[in-house]
Design a protein around this motif. Structure first.
Motif, short mmCIF file in Angstrom:
data_model
loop_
_atom_site.label_atom_id
_atom_site.label_comp_id
_atom_site.label_asym_id
_atom_site.label_seq_id
_atom_site.Cartn_x
_atom_site.Cartn_y
_atom_site.Cartn_z
N VAL A 90 15.51 3.74 -13.27
CA VAL A 90 15.32 2.30 -13.32
C VAL A 90 14.13 1.91 -12.46
CG1 VAL A 90 16.40 0.06 -12.93
CG2 VAL A 90 17.80 2.03 -13.61
N GLU A 91 13.26 1.10 -12.99
CA GLU A 91 12.08 0.67 -12.25
C GLU A 91 12.45 -0.42 -11.26
OE1 GLU A 91 8.18 0.79 -11.09
OE2 GLU A 91 9.13 2.03 -12.60
N GLU A 92 12.13 -0.21 -9.98
CA GLU A 92 12.40 -1.19 -8.94
C GLU A 92 11.20 -2.11 -8.81
OE1 GLU A 92 14.15 -3.38 -6.40
OE2 GLU A 92 15.22 -1.54 -6.91
N LYS A 93 11.44 -3.42 -8.85
CA LYS A 93 10.34 -4.37 -8.81
C LYS A 93 9.99 -4.83 -7.41
CE LYS A 93 11.33 -6.13 -13.46
NZ LYS A 93 11.68 -7.32 -14.29
N GLY A 94 10.76 -4.41 -6.42
CA GLY A 94 10.47 -4.82 -5.05
C GLY A 94 11.11 -6.15 -4.71
N TRP A 95 10.72 -6.68 -3.57
CA TRP A 95 11.31 -7.93 -3.08
C TRP A 95 10.19 -8.81 -2.55
CZ3 TRP A 95 16.35 -9.47 -3.37
CH2 TRP A 95 16.71 -10.62 -2.65
N ALA A 96 10.04 -9.95 -3.17
CA ALA A 96 9.04 -10.91 -2.71
C ALA A 96 9.43 -11.39 -1.31
CB ALA A 96 8.97 -12.08 -3.68
N PRO A 97 8.46 -11.56 -0.40
CA PRO A 97 7.01 -11.55 -0.61
C PRO A 97 6.34 -10.22 -0.30
CG PRO A 97 7.48 -12.40 1.56
CD PRO A 97 8.81 -12.03 0.95
N PHE A 98 7.12 -9.13 -0.25
CA PHE A 98 6.56 -7.84 0.17
C PHE A 98 6.07 -6.99 -0.99
CE2 PHE A 98 9.94 -9.03 3.21
CZ PHE A 98 9.16 -9.21 4.34
N ASN A 99 6.26 -7.43 -2.23
CA ASN A 99 5.88 -6.61 -3.37
C ASN A 99 4.55 -7.02 -3.97
OD1 ASN A 99 6.75 -9.02 -4.36
ND2 ASN A 99 8.06 -8.18 -5.98
N ASN A 100 3.82 -7.87 -3.27
CA ASN A 100 2.49 -8.28 -3.74
C ASN A 100 1.53 -7.11 -3.60
OD1 ASN A 100 -0.24 -9.42 -3.74
ND2 ASN A 100 0.78 -11.41 -3.74
N LYS A 101 0.83 -6.76 -4.68
CA LYS A 101 -0.06 -5.60 -4.67
C LYS A 101 -1.24 -5.78 -3.72
CE LYS A 101 1.04 -4.00 -9.34
NZ LYS A 101 0.52 -3.66 -10.68
N LEU A 102 -1.61 -7.02 -3.46
CA LEU A 102 -2.78 -7.28 -2.63
C LEU A 102 -2.47 -7.16 -1.14
CD1 LEU A 102 -4.39 -10.30 -4.54
CD2 LEU A 102 -5.07 -7.89 -4.60
N ASP A 103 -1.35 -7.73 -0.71
CA ASP A 103 -1.07 -7.75 0.72
C ASP A 103 0.37 -7.41 1.07
OD1 ASP A 103 0.18 -9.99 -0.23
OD2 ASP A 103 -0.65 -11.37 1.26
N GLY A 104 1.13 -6.84 0.13
CA GLY A 104 2.52 -6.51 0.41
C GLY A 104 2.68 -5.52 1.54
N THR A 105 1.90 -4.44 1.51
CA THR A 105 1.98 -3.43 2.56
C THR A 105 1.54 -4.00 3.90
OG1 THR A 105 1.48 -1.73 0.92
CG2 THR A 105 1.26 -1.12 3.24
N ALA A 106 0.52 -4.85 3.89
CA ALA A 106 0.05 -5.49 5.12
C ALA A 106 1.14 -6.39 5.71
CB ALA A 106 -1.21 -6.29 4.85
N LYS A 107 1.88 -7.09 4.84
CA LYS A 107 2.97 -7.94 5.32
C LYS A 107 4.07 -7.11 6.00
CE LYS A 107 3.05 -12.31 2.77
NZ LYS A 107 1.65 -12.38 2.38
N LEU A 108 4.33 -5.91 5.49
CA LEU A 108 5.29 -5.03 6.14
C LEU A 108 4.80 -4.64 7.54
CD1 LEU A 108 6.26 -2.71 3.15
CD2 LEU A 108 7.69 -4.45 4.22
N GLY A 109 3.50 -4.43 7.65
CA GLY A 109 2.92 -4.14 8.97
C GLY A 109 3.04 -5.32 9.91
N GLU A 110 2.91 -6.54 9.37
CA GLU A 110 3.04 -7.74 10.19
C GLU A 110 4.47 -7.93 10.67
OE1 GLU A 110 1.41 -11.05 8.06
OE2 GLU A 110 -0.41 -9.95 7.56
N ILE A 111 5.43 -7.54 9.84
CA ILE A 111 6.84 -7.60 10.24
C ILE A 111 7.09 -6.66 11.42
CG2 ILE A 111 9.16 -6.93 9.52
CD1 ILE A 111 8.47 -9.63 8.54
N ASP A 112 6.53 -5.45 11.34
CA ASP A 112 6.65 -4.51 12.45
C ASP A 112 6.02 -5.09 13.71
OD1 ASP A 112 7.87 -2.75 10.72
OD2 ASP A 112 6.05 -1.58 10.35
N LEU A 113 4.85 -5.69 13.55
CA LEU A 113 4.16 -6.29 14.69
C LEU A 113 4.99 -7.40 15.32
CD1 LEU A 113 1.61 -6.67 16.44
CD2 LEU A 113 0.79 -8.30 14.73
N ALA A 114 5.63 -8.23 14.49
CA ALA A 114 6.44 -9.33 15.00
C ALA A 114 7.55 -8.81 15.90
CB ALA A 114 7.03 -10.13 13.84
N PHE A 115 8.21 -7.76 15.44
CA PHE A 115 9.30 -7.18 16.24
C PHE A 115 8.76 -6.57 17.54
CE2 PHE A 115 11.85 -3.61 17.62
CZ PHE A 115 13.14 -4.12 17.59
N LEU A 116 7.75 -5.72 17.43
CA LEU A 116 7.31 -4.93 18.57
C LEU A 116 6.54 -5.77 19.59
CD1 LEU A 116 6.31 -1.74 16.60
CD2 LEU A 116 8.17 -1.94 18.25
#
Length: 518
Positions: A90-116
């Motif tokens: 089954v193809e997983e579509k991800g979870w907005a707003p983290f599945n955006n091809k342009l900045d989804g991975t960057a947003k995950l990095g920002e989440i890590d930054l927020a915590f740390l």
């Protein structure tokens, strides 16, 4: 003093009775302190693992499927470590707003930054408070409330929340509350244990970091089939349960239960004047010799360690190993082997530093050894499954070794430094300065990884980690050189004191002559 006795200890005393021999049971209380603080910080680290496990679900790789529902293979260590992603249907579509091809991975990095980043800022405040407040209540509050915020992140799945600001705010608050953990547990252990064999004891004890990472990874990956929200709720509940145990049974100060003289000689600031003395300020703590170099070294050491903590499962799921990709669940399970190596690294670095009486030298050797190890893992990790496992465990050993040593034995040593004159308490404050500075690096590494991997792939990420390890070693060079000179001086001195073989032979011959005299 009775008001300071934890309710669980009171209950145990009531059940078994408080005999006249209780003051001889110091070792039992020490063991209880080690066990409870071990469990407490393992829970902290377990609750930090879910973001790394669910990254590939929130932002799935566009070329391969990331679903888990069709896989029936048991997770490691019960089944095959590697489960090919090709088995997922089954193809997983991800979870907005983290599945955006342009900045989804960057947003995950920002989440890590927020915590740390929040964790790092909170660390400086938490350490000072930990030296002033009751450590048991302080630690309990931090564990229970931070567990609530970890669970709230997962509730975003069930409440169908897609606001980036919600996840950002929850992570910031969770990071702020989790800052209560490290200064508190280091101070408690430091209160009960003197400097003899401290490196080895704390090296073994520091396995809680890796045990927590492993437990968090397996727990988060194990419930992933039922929705990624459960991967946060279960670890969040785990740390709440750990907080309850701490409240019931942890004895943070020996004098709370009547111990005024320990089996080992301890600094007076920890026993006679520890509860009554004033807490050291941040400025005074920074002036303790060695605090700043070790803090800056930890900045780069944690940059490397936390990049693996937050991104290794994501990296494994997107990298061909032995010619195939693995599922996200398998990547999460496999990443625990990095922490298995880390357990041995913490114990080994503590043991060596005790034998040599050289914390900085030991840490710098481990840090410099990280450089070729990271190169080999990046270069040959994809050759085969066996090669990847071996190189990952060796990387974990050298990456976590100095990180464990600095945050435990070094922090405890400096927190009881002779410059404090025995009239102040600084264990939690020093631990917060060193680990707080290190946490700034821990925040920077995962953030840069999100942007760098998105723009240029994983090769530049490993270059960044190698540079970070090199700078960590440079920052300890002066202290390491001083310790090396001291070791050489001790060896020369012991050789001079030891009679040579020729001297011994002459001495024997002279004695024979004396014995043969009439």
């Amino acid at each position: 003093m009775s008001g300071r006795v934890p309710p669980g200890i009171k209950l145990l005393r009531y059940i078994i009775g408080r005999g006249s021999q209780e003051h001889q049971h110091v070792k039992s209380y020490k063991l209880m302190v080690l066990l409870l603080t071990f469990v407490a910080y393992a829970c902290y680290h377990a609750s930090r693992k879910p973001p790394s496990i669910v990254k590939s679900v929130l932002d799935p790789h566009p070329m391969i499927s990331s679903s888990f529902s069709s896989s029936t293979t048991k997770p490691w260590p019960m089944g095959n470590v590697f489960v090919s992603s090709e088995k997922d249907k089954v193809e997983e579509k991800g979870w907005a707003p983290f599945n955006n091809k342009l900045d989804g991975t960057a947003k995950l990095g920002e989440i890590d930054l927020a915590f740390l980043a929040s964790y790092s800022i909170g660390m400086y405040v938490a350490g000072h408070l930990g030296d002033k407040l009751d450590l048991r209540l302080f630690l309990t509050t931090g564990m229970v409330v931070s567990g609530g915020f970890v669970s709230l992140f997962g509730m975003g799945y069930f409440w169908k929340i897609h606001l980036f600001s919600y996840f950002l705010a929850v992570q910031m608050l969770a990071g702020l509350l989790q800052a209560t953990g490290w200064p508190s547990v280091v101070a408690v252990v430091g209160n009960w244990f003197g400097q003899q064999k401290r490196g080895l004891i704390m090296g073994v004890w520091n396995a809680h970091t890796s045990v927590g990472n492993i437990s968090g990874s397996l727990l988060a990956a194990g419930v992933l089939d039922y929705g990624w929200g459960w991967s946060f709720i279960f670890p969040g509940g785990l740390i709440v349960g750990g907080g309850i145990l701490v409240y019931l049974f942890l004895v943070p100060y020996p004098e709370d239960i009547g111990f005024t003289q320990m089996e080992e000689k301890k600094p007076t600031s920890l026993i006679d004047g520890g509860r009554e003395g004033s807490a050291v300020g941040l400025k005074e703590a920074c002036m303790i010799p060695g605090v700043i170099p070790f803090a800056l070294c930890l900045f780069f050491s944690k940059l490397v360690a936390y990049t693996f903590l937050y991104w290794l499962p994501f990296y494994l799921s997107q990298t061909k190993i032995g010619g195939e990709y693995m599922s996200v669940k398998s990547a999460g399970n496999l990443s625990t082997l990095f922490d298995v190596g880390g357990i041995f690294g913490g114990i080994l670095s503590g043991y060596i530093s005790d034998r040599l009486n050289a914390r900085a030298l030991t840490a710098s050797v481990f840090v410099y050894s990280t450089i070729p190890t990271l190169y080999l893992y990046n270069r040959y990790g994809g050759v085969s499954q066996t090669t990847n496992i071996v190189l990952m465990m060796v990387s974990g050993l050298f990456v976590n070794g100095p990180y464990a040593l600095i945050t435990t034995a070094v922090s405890a040593d400096l927190g009881t430094h002779s410059s404090l004159r025995g009239d102040s308490r600084a264990l939690a404050t020093v631990a917060s300065i060193i680990d707080g500075t290190g946490s700034l690096g821990a925040a920077l590494g995962p953030l840069l990884t999100g942007f760098i991997s998105n723009a240029g792939g994983w090769q530049p990420v490993f270059r960044m980690l190698i540079i970070g390890a090199f700078l960590a070693g440079i920052l300890l060079s002066s202290l390491a050189k001083t310790e090396l000179c001291e070791i050489i001086s001790r060896l020369r001195s012991s050789n001079l004191d030891r009679p040579s073989s020729s001297s011994l032979e002459n001495h024997r011959n002279q004695n024979r002559g004396n014995y043969n005299k009439p």
